[in-house]
Design an enzyme around this catalytic site. Sequence first.
Site, mmCIF file in Angstrom:
data_model
loop_
_atom_site.group_PDB
_atom_site.id
_atom_site.type_symbol
_atom_site.label_atom_id
_atom_site.label_comp_id
_atom_site.label_asym_id
_atom_site.label_seq_id
_atom_site.Cartn_x
_atom_site.Cartn_y
_atom_site.Cartn_z
ATOM 1 N N ARG A 230 -2.426 2.806 1.390
ATOM 2 C CA ARG A 230 -2.298 1.382 1.094
ATOM 3 C C ARG A 230 -1.750 0.719 2.353
ATOM 4 O O ARG A 230 -1.207 1.381 3.240
ATOM 5 C CB ARG A 230 -1.327 1.169 -0.073
ATOM 6 C CG ARG A 230 -1.883 1.635 -1.404
ATOM 7 C CD ARG A 230 -0.867 1.462 -2.518
ATOM 8 N NE ARG A 230 -0.528 0.057 -2.758
ATOM 9 C CZ ARG A 230 0.435 -0.338 -3.591
ATOM 10 N NH1 ARG A 230 1.152 0.550 -4.257
ATOM 11 N NH2 ARG A 230 0.689 -1.631 -3.763
ATOM 12 N N HIS A 231 -1.872 -0.593 2.429
ATOM 13 C CA HIS A 231 -1.264 -1.328 3.543
ATOM 14 C C HIS A 231 0.258 -1.172 3.460
ATOM 15 O O HIS A 231 0.799 -0.786 2.407
ATOM 16 C CB HIS A 231 -1.647 -2.808 3.448
ATOM 17 C CG HIS A 231 -1.335 -3.392 2.105
ATOM 18 N ND1 HIS A 231 -0.065 -3.765 1.732
ATOM 19 C CD2 HIS A 231 -2.129 -3.617 1.026
ATOM 20 C CE1 HIS A 231 -0.087 -4.206 0.492
ATOM 21 N NE2 HIS A 231 -1.332 -4.123 0.032
ATOM 22 N N ASN A 237 4.425 -8.358 -1.833
ATOM 23 C CA ASN A 237 4.944 -7.195 -2.574
ATOM 24 C C ASN A 237 6.438 -7.379 -2.848
ATOM 25 O O ASN A 237 6.910 -7.143 -3.955
ATOM 26 C CB ASN A 237 4.761 -5.881 -1.783
ATOM 27 C CG ASN A 237 3.320 -5.445 -1.633
ATOM 28 O OD1 ASN A 237 2.949 -4.780 -0.670
ATOM 29 N ND2 ASN A 237 2.480 -5.812 -2.587
ATOM 30 N N ARG A 281 -2.930 -7.979 5.565
ATOM 31 C CA ARG A 281 -1.986 -6.865 5.430
ATOM 32 C C ARG A 281 -2.593 -5.509 5.779
ATOM 33 O O ARG A 281 -1.876 -4.615 6.214
ATOM 34 C CB ARG A 281 -1.341 -6.868 4.029
ATOM 35 C CG ARG A 281 -2.288 -6.909 2.834
ATOM 36 C CD ARG A 281 -1.490 -7.323 1.595
ATOM 37 N NE ARG A 281 -2.214 -7.246 0.328
ATOM 38 C CZ ARG A 281 -2.990 -8.206 -0.157
ATOM 39 N NH1 ARG A 281 -3.215 -9.297 0.542
ATOM 40 N NH2 ARG A 281 -3.557 -8.061 -1.349
ATOM 41 N N GLU A 301 -8.669 -6.414 -2.077
ATOM 42 C CA GLU A 301 -8.021 -6.099 -3.350
ATOM 43 C C GLU A 301 -8.759 -6.736 -4.529
ATOM 44 O O GLU A 301 -9.446 -7.760 -4.373
ATOM 45 C CB GLU A 301 -6.553 -6.576 -3.307
ATOM 46 C CG GLU A 301 -5.713 -6.271 -4.546
ATOM 47 C CD GLU A 301 -5.718 -4.802 -5.001
ATOM 48 O OE1 GLU A 301 -6.809 -4.216 -5.161
ATOM 49 O OE2 GLU A 301 -4.615 -4.252 -5.218
ATOM 50 N N HIS A 366 -5.991 -1.419 -0.641
ATOM 51 C CA HIS A 366 -5.032 -1.984 -1.593
ATOM 52 C C HIS A 366 -4.910 -1.111 -2.842
ATOM 53 O O HIS A 366 -5.782 -0.280 -3.112
ATOM 54 C CB HIS A 366 -5.499 -3.389 -1.989
ATOM 55 C CG HIS A 366 -5.771 -4.258 -0.796
ATOM 56 N ND1 HIS A 366 -4.855 -5.139 -0.303
ATOM 57 C CD2 HIS A 366 -6.857 -4.337 0.018
ATOM 58 C CE1 HIS A 366 -5.371 -5.755 0.773
ATOM 59 N NE2 HIS A 366 -6.585 -5.277 0.974
#
Length: 451
Positions: A230-231, A237, A281, A301, A366
Amino acid sequence: MGFRIIANDQDVRICVFMVGLPARGKSFISQKIVRYLSWLSIKVKCFNVGSFRRQLGITQPDAEFFNFANQEYVNIRRQSVINTMESMFQWFEDENGTVAILDGTSITCERRTWLVEECEKHNIQPMFLESWSDNEDLIMENVKEINTKSPDYAHLDVASATRDFMKKIEYYEKVYETFDSEKDGHLTYVKMVNVSDEVIINKIETYLQSRIVFYVMNIRIKPRCIWLSRHGESIYNVEQKIGGDSILSERGLAYARKLKDMIEENAPGETLTVWTSTLKRTQETAQFLSFKKLQWKALDELDAGVCDGMTYEEIEAKYPEDFKARDADKYEYRYRGGESYRDVVIRLEPVIMELERQENILIITHQAVLRCIYAYFMNVPQEESPWMAIPLHTLMKLEPKAYGTKVTALKANIPAVSTYKEKGTSQVGENTKESQLHNILRRDSEVALSR
Ligand code: ATP
Ligand code: F6P
């Protein structure tokens, strides 16, 4: 949406008959097709003739059992195929199946003619998939692989098993009739020569058949690794907001730097291609890596539609019915003006196809998208995949093997928030974080093949 239409089309019923000598990768290809089609929600099942032979009590036959001059043994083997076909027809009826794969050898024209006639009686489209190879090294590798995995050879040492297996191949070679455009022009078939050096395609008539052909044409068997991450932690977040196009937090940036070290440490000297989404991201997470990079819109995403930019708590307050509906069926639920997990899988299909063709790839994407990709490689069922916990700041290494995928998770040890929301709550909790890594590794890391 093409796949949904196919999957729901009562009329489409296909049987893929694997064709070829032993150790030509037929079981390997069968299992891959099963994984690919079930990922696309197409009802598919593989029927292995060897398993039906074992059910008749022939569990560890030596090569003589495959001698075509011995009528008694030929009859038992024919019975195994008959039983396999019956079970397959039963499955089409009981389960409303769409694609069955018959994993046997089907190496004579006479046998194939019978198979076609049987399919016609049941209104099933027959399609043959031949794997032909004269690559001695590859065949010997396959023999070794099969001898260590198959229950047929569990009682023998490697040298005896190899000798016996080679004798078995010799018996099959005596009767083998490969596909040929002149005599087989009326049949639907694909002939793969030395994996995908050459692929001959004949009389493909339906869309679903063409998808299967396209998929098998893209299969490679060279060992390689797929890295998934994932980023790094993003500002959204931290604020517990979903979607958006925010930049990384300080800790997210630290992960981006660490990712470079982790790759250098764990894949020294390897050339990777880095795939990211089009969102900031993922690109910021890839920024310190000096490999070739490619952006895919399909890796963006899951689109949360009207809920984009909200926290789960805000969604629950503003759209309580939707919030409940998503928890009840997370795979199918489509955000207002946005997407469902099913939608994401469909848009990821070209990514998966390309991934099959490529060598070493690092995908930075994502949470929801990674779940879908992971589900493809690890055969995770639809009810489970949207609930899989894939934490931030963790690099996963996937190694596709002959009979499954080996997964290793490497933690960067850079703290990050949890973005995991359990069913029935709008909270994303630190308390769930510890169990997250556990959750993905709990699964068997190599998906077993029943042979
Ligand atoms: P058997 O009839 O004895 O069951 P099989 O043809 O089903 O043999 P597999 O068990 O599938 O053979 O052999 C597995 C090996 O074949 C794997 O190591 C895999 O890498 C290799 N393989 C996969 N695809 C091909 C292909 N198209 N041609 C040759 N080998 C392949
Ligand atoms: O919270 C991070 C995130 O990537 C969101 O942008 C996205 O909506 C969400 O995860 C997807 O996860 P879930 O399907 O569990 O809501």
